[in-house]
Design an enzyme around this catalytic site. Structure first.
Site, PDB file in Angstrom:
ATOM      1  N   GLU A 122       0.833  -1.205   0.000  1.00  0.00           N
ATOM      2  CA  GLU A 122       0.000   0.000   0.000  1.00  0.00           C
ATOM      3  C   GLU A 122       0.867   1.254   0.000  1.00  0.00           C
ATOM      4  OE1 GLU A 122      -4.021  -1.554   2.220  1.00  0.00           O
ATOM      5  OE2 GLU A 122      -2.215  -1.337   3.434  1.00  0.00           O
ATOM      6  N   GLU A 143      -4.071 -10.007   4.010  1.00  0.00           N
ATOM      7  CA  GLU A 143      -4.972  -9.526   5.064  1.00  0.00           C
ATOM      8  C   GLU A 143      -6.166 -10.453   5.320  1.00  0.00           C
ATOM      9  OE1 GLU A 143      -2.943  -5.762   3.476  1.00  0.00           O
ATOM     10  OE2 GLU A 143      -3.773  -7.628   2.644  1.00  0.00           O
TER      11      GLU A 143
END
Length: 274
Positions: A122, A143
């Site tokens: 990210e 995740e």
């Protein structure tokens, strides 16, 4: 402008290029101290008129950024399904930091060698360009495997790079992506052999840094306008083009090209004839 006082990144600036090398052993964890240092660096680079390009790489050839600090994630406020919390008025500190990097009026390049997952991806996706090492770079979003979703911009930036279906393949499948696949999908600009990666990036950065600062900033703004409808984007491009053209340096360079014999057949075909 001096880049002093950083503990987790090594910072050096010369010839229009600022290089920040992550050095946060043992795994370059994206924790609060590292987030704060990058937020500070982004502000400092934005204010440095001498810098035109920011490069971020890692001192660890096996890890760019392992992932975001799980302890940091656990400290975040949560809400139950159905809670009427609405959208927050402000970005989270992580989102704010990555947006600060994305909107820098400078060119930004991430050199990704080794493992880069979760919050590391990210972070890297906030940069204008990403370059990966063949046989070394591993990108991934694990995740869902630990019961959450990407929360640092992954669900928003990844589809813009690779498309919805491929983004879901990576996020829902918790898949690791190698450098070659990342290049083919548009996740990174190029996948290069490790021994050629930094040399290529340094050459590219030097070429960009030789350009006028206003031209770099306006080129980024114009390209970002491509996310609007086309007529609006064209009007924004025209305005930014005219603002750039108003710079004395731009007019000087354009005149120099004419004086050098541009717009003649011999000039335009010169490289092909050598």
């Amino acid at each position: 402008m001096g880049y002093q006082g950083y503990q987790l990144i090594r910072v050096a600036a010369a010839d229009g290029v600022c290089r920040a090398t992550i050095d946060n052993p043992p795994i370059n964890l994206l924790d609060v101290p590292l987030l704060n240092e990058f937020d500070r660096l982004a502000r400092q680079v934005a204010a440095d008129d001498e810098v035109r390009v920011l490069i971020v790489d890692s001192a660890d050839p096996e890890i760019f950024i392992a992932h975001a600090d799980v302890g940091l994630i656990l400290d975040l406020p949560a809400c139950k399904t159905g809670d009427d919390v609405g959208l927050h008025d402000e970005l989270t500190p992580f989102h704010a930091m990555t947006e600060r990097i994305r909107t820098l009026p400078k060119a930004t390049i991430a050199v990704i060698e080794g493992v880069c997952r979760g919050g590391g991806c990210e972070f890297a996706m906030a940069f204008d360009m990403r370059f990966a090492a063949i046989g070394a770079t591993v990108l991934g979003h694990p995740e869902l495997a630990v019961g959450i979703i990407p929360g640092g911009g992954g669900t928003q930036r990844l589809p813009r790079l690779v498309g919805r279906a491929r983004a879901l393949e990576v996020i829902l499948g918790c898949l690791d992506i190698d450098a070659e696949t990342a290049e083919a999908w548009g996740y990174v600009n190029r996948a290069l052999p490790a021994e050629k990666l930094r040399r290529f990036v340094d050459k590219l950065a030097a070429r960009i840094a030789s350009s006028h600062a206003v031209a770099i900033a306006n080129a980024k703004r114009a390209v970002d306008a491509a996310t609007t409808d086309l007529p609006t984007g064209l009007r924004i491009e025209d305005q930014l083009f005219r603002e750039t053209l108003a710079q004395p340096k731009a007019r000087e360079l354009l005149q120099a090209v004419i004086d050098a014999g541009a717009q003649t057949r011999d000039f335009e075909l010169g490289d092909r004839r050598r």
